[in-house]
Design a protein around this motif. Structure first.
Motif, short mmCIF file in Angstrom:
data_model
loop_
_atom_site.label_atom_id
_atom_site.label_comp_id
_atom_site.label_asym_id
_atom_site.label_seq_id
_atom_site.Cartn_x
_atom_site.Cartn_y
_atom_site.Cartn_z
N LEU A 101 -5.88 17.17 -6.40
CA LEU A 101 -6.28 16.27 -5.30
C LEU A 101 -7.08 15.10 -5.84
O LEU A 101 -6.84 13.94 -5.45
CB LEU A 101 -7.09 17.05 -4.26
CG LEU A 101 -7.73 16.21 -3.15
CD1 LEU A 101 -6.66 15.51 -2.31
CD2 LEU A 101 -8.63 17.07 -2.26
N ALA A 102 -8.02 15.39 -6.73
CA ALA A 102 -8.85 14.33 -7.31
C ALA A 102 -8.00 13.33 -8.08
O ALA A 102 -8.25 12.12 -8.05
CB ALA A 102 -9.91 14.94 -8.23
N PHE A 103 -6.97 13.82 -8.78
CA PHE A 103 -6.05 12.95 -9.51
C PHE A 103 -5.34 11.99 -8.56
O PHE A 103 -5.23 10.78 -8.83
CB PHE A 103 -5.04 13.81 -10.27
CG PHE A 103 -4.06 13.05 -11.10
CD1 PHE A 103 -4.45 12.40 -12.26
CD2 PHE A 103 -2.72 12.99 -10.73
CE1 PHE A 103 -3.53 11.69 -13.04
CE2 PHE A 103 -1.79 12.29 -11.50
CZ PHE A 103 -2.20 11.64 -12.65
N PHE A 104 -4.88 12.51 -7.43
CA PHE A 104 -4.19 11.68 -6.45
C PHE A 104 -5.14 10.61 -5.88
O PHE A 104 -4.78 9.43 -5.81
CB PHE A 104 -3.66 12.56 -5.31
CG PHE A 104 -3.08 11.78 -4.16
CD1 PHE A 104 -1.86 11.14 -4.29
CD2 PHE A 104 -3.76 11.69 -2.96
CE1 PHE A 104 -1.32 10.42 -3.23
CE2 PHE A 104 -3.24 10.97 -1.89
CZ PHE A 104 -2.01 10.33 -2.03
N ILE A 105 -6.35 11.03 -5.50
CA ILE A 105 -7.32 10.08 -4.93
C ILE A 105 -7.71 9.03 -5.96
O ILE A 105 -7.86 7.84 -5.65
CB ILE A 105 -8.58 10.83 -4.44
CG1 ILE A 105 -8.22 11.84 -3.34
CG2 ILE A 105 -9.63 9.86 -3.92
CD1 ILE A 105 -7.63 11.24 -2.10
N LYS A 106 -7.85 9.45 -7.21
CA LYS A 106 -8.21 8.53 -8.29
C LYS A 106 -7.13 7.46 -8.46
O LYS A 106 -7.45 6.27 -8.61
CB LYS A 106 -8.39 9.32 -9.59
CG LYS A 106 -8.85 8.49 -10.78
CD LYS A 106 -9.18 9.40 -11.95
CE LYS A 106 -9.79 8.63 -13.11
NZ LYS A 106 -10.30 9.52 -14.17
N PHE A 154 0.83 -1.21 0.00
CA PHE A 154 0.00 0.00 0.00
C PHE A 154 0.86 1.25 0.00
O PHE A 154 0.53 2.25 -0.65
CB PHE A 154 -0.93 0.01 1.21
CG PHE A 154 -1.84 1.20 1.27
CD1 PHE A 154 -2.70 1.50 0.22
CD2 PHE A 154 -1.81 2.05 2.37
CE1 PHE A 154 -3.53 2.62 0.27
CE2 PHE A 154 -2.64 3.16 2.43
CZ PHE A 154 -3.49 3.45 1.37
N LEU A 155 1.99 1.21 0.71
CA LEU A 155 2.91 2.35 0.68
C LEU A 155 3.44 2.58 -0.73
O LEU A 155 3.62 3.72 -1.16
CB LEU A 155 4.08 2.10 1.64
CG LEU A 155 3.79 2.22 3.13
CD1 LEU A 155 5.03 1.86 3.95
CD2 LEU A 155 3.30 3.61 3.50
N THR A 156 3.66 1.48 -1.46
CA THR A 156 4.10 1.59 -2.85
C THR A 156 3.02 2.25 -3.70
O THR A 156 3.31 3.09 -4.56
CB THR A 156 4.43 0.20 -3.42
OG1 THR A 156 5.39 -0.45 -2.56
CG2 THR A 156 5.00 0.30 -4.83
N VAL A 157 1.77 1.85 -3.45
CA VAL A 157 0.63 2.46 -4.15
C VAL A 157 0.59 3.96 -3.87
O VAL A 157 0.44 4.78 -4.80
CB VAL A 157 -0.69 1.78 -3.69
CG1 VAL A 157 -1.90 2.64 -4.06
CG2 VAL A 157 -0.81 0.40 -4.31
N LEU A 158 0.73 4.34 -2.60
CA LEU A 158 0.71 5.76 -2.23
C LEU A 158 1.88 6.50 -2.87
O LEU A 158 1.73 7.64 -3.32
CB LEU A 158 0.77 5.90 -0.70
CG LEU A 158 -0.48 5.54 0.08
CD1 LEU A 158 -0.21 5.71 1.59
CD2 LEU A 158 -1.66 6.41 -0.32
N ALA A 159 3.05 5.85 -2.90
CA ALA A 159 4.23 6.49 -3.49
C ALA A 159 4.03 6.73 -4.99
O ALA A 159 4.33 7.82 -5.50
CB ALA A 159 5.46 5.62 -3.25
N ALA A 207 1.19 7.07 -6.56
CA ALA A 207 0.17 8.11 -6.72
C ALA A 207 0.72 9.49 -6.39
O ALA A 207 0.46 10.47 -7.11
CB ALA A 207 -1.04 7.80 -5.84
N ALA A 208 1.52 9.57 -5.32
CA ALA A 208 2.06 10.87 -4.89
C ALA A 208 3.07 11.41 -5.89
O ALA A 208 3.01 12.59 -6.26
CB ALA A 208 2.71 10.73 -3.51
N VAL A 209 3.99 10.57 -6.35
CA VAL A 209 5.00 11.01 -7.31
C VAL A 209 4.33 11.41 -8.63
O VAL A 209 4.70 12.43 -9.24
CB VAL A 209 6.05 9.90 -7.55
CG1 VAL A 209 6.99 10.29 -8.68
CG2 VAL A 209 6.84 9.64 -6.29
N SER A 210 3.34 10.64 -9.06
CA SER A 210 2.61 10.97 -10.29
C SER A 210 1.92 12.32 -10.16
O SER A 210 1.91 13.13 -11.09
CB SER A 210 1.57 9.89 -10.60
OG SER A 210 2.17 8.64 -10.79
#
Length: 277
Positions: free
Chosen positions: A152-157, A110-115, A117-120
């Protein structure tokens, strides 16, 4: 947390296919900027995409996040392959032997998923900001930093979509089947919508229900931006069509995707917990 991310990064970067897909993903995000260079000048016909206003603030936030979201499939392949490799290479069992709990294993993913999304998100923010500063007709600070809810929506998506891919990777174990199931689920959502509207309730109610489906709820976060362009609006007025839609990012749309993201991570852990590895 940092240690878990480092372990996942080493696994990904030592996999040639994952490395190629990650690089290709960010290269494609960068290529959005090349749209500004597209020009057609054939006699009286002159066409320059940047002059259409697609990089005007604050429209650029909406346009770029909508376009960039299509490239998320590259990282979807990386995520499901990441899980498939854990099973095929027996590294998941080795991690548990080395002292990882099953929750730590899911948490690291999940941390990889967050990373990702955050970097993107940071990447598309910087690209959009630079394009806007270079081509926008409006450079007032208040205009530049309005409509940032699309970022923000892009990150959540991305978090929601990648969490779904992680769940499928754990559920199916093989990347090809997981990606196939992702495509199948897209079709299932449309079939469910048709069945509900045809047999169970009205079509308006069916559309409301459809908004709670996982992939549909993610798609709803960023609506198409093209009808928002002034050129398209003017054309609509000329032919008598009202092209004014609700483009806003709503809090309840974000909440729905966050709930699905939480469920996908919980189900991933629940699946792993029950399995004899």
């Amino acid at each position: 947390m940092v240690r878990l991310l480092q372990i996942e990064w080493i696994k990904l970067w030592n996999n040639r296919a994952s490395k190629v897909l990650i690089v290709a993903y960010f290269v494609l995000l960068t290529l959005i900027s090349l749209v500004a260079a597209i020009k057609f000048d054939i006699g009286p016909i002159k066409f320059h995409l940047a002059e259409l206003g697609i990089f005007n603030f604050p429209y650029v936030w909406h346009f770029n996040t909508f376009i960039a979201a299509f490239f998320k499939l590259f990282l979807a392949v990386v995520i499901v392959s990441m899980m498939a490799n854990e099973y095929s290479n027996k590294t998941i069992k080795q991690n548990l032997i080395d002292g990882f709990s099953k929750w730590e294993f899911v948490y690291s993913k999940f941390l990889t998923v967050l990373a990702f999304a955050a970097v993107s998100t940071v990447f598309i923010f910087v690209v959009s900001l630079l394009l806007g500063l270079g081509y926008s007709d409006y450079n007032e600070i208040g205009i530049i930093f309005s409509d940032l809810e699309f970022i923000l929506a892009f990150f959540i998506k991305l978090v929601g979509f990648f969490s779904f891919c992680l769940f499928l990777g754990i559920l199916v174990k093989r990347s090809a089947f997981a990606l196939g199931f992702l495509i199948l689920w897209t079709i299932i959502e449309q079939l469910l919508f048709g069945l509900i509207g045809w047999k169970l309730t009205t079509w308006d109610t069916a559309k409301q229900i459809k908004n709670f489906f996982p992939l549909e709820s993610m798609a709803n976060l960023i609506n198409e931006p093209f009808s928002r362009l002034s050129a398209v609006q003017n054309l609509g007025q000329q032919i008598g069509e009202d092209l004014k839609f609700d483009y806003a990012v709503h809090w309840y749309e974000i909440l729905i995707v966050l709930v699905w993201s939480s469920l996908f991570i919980y189900w991933s852990y629940a699946l792993l917990k029950r399995r004899d590895l």
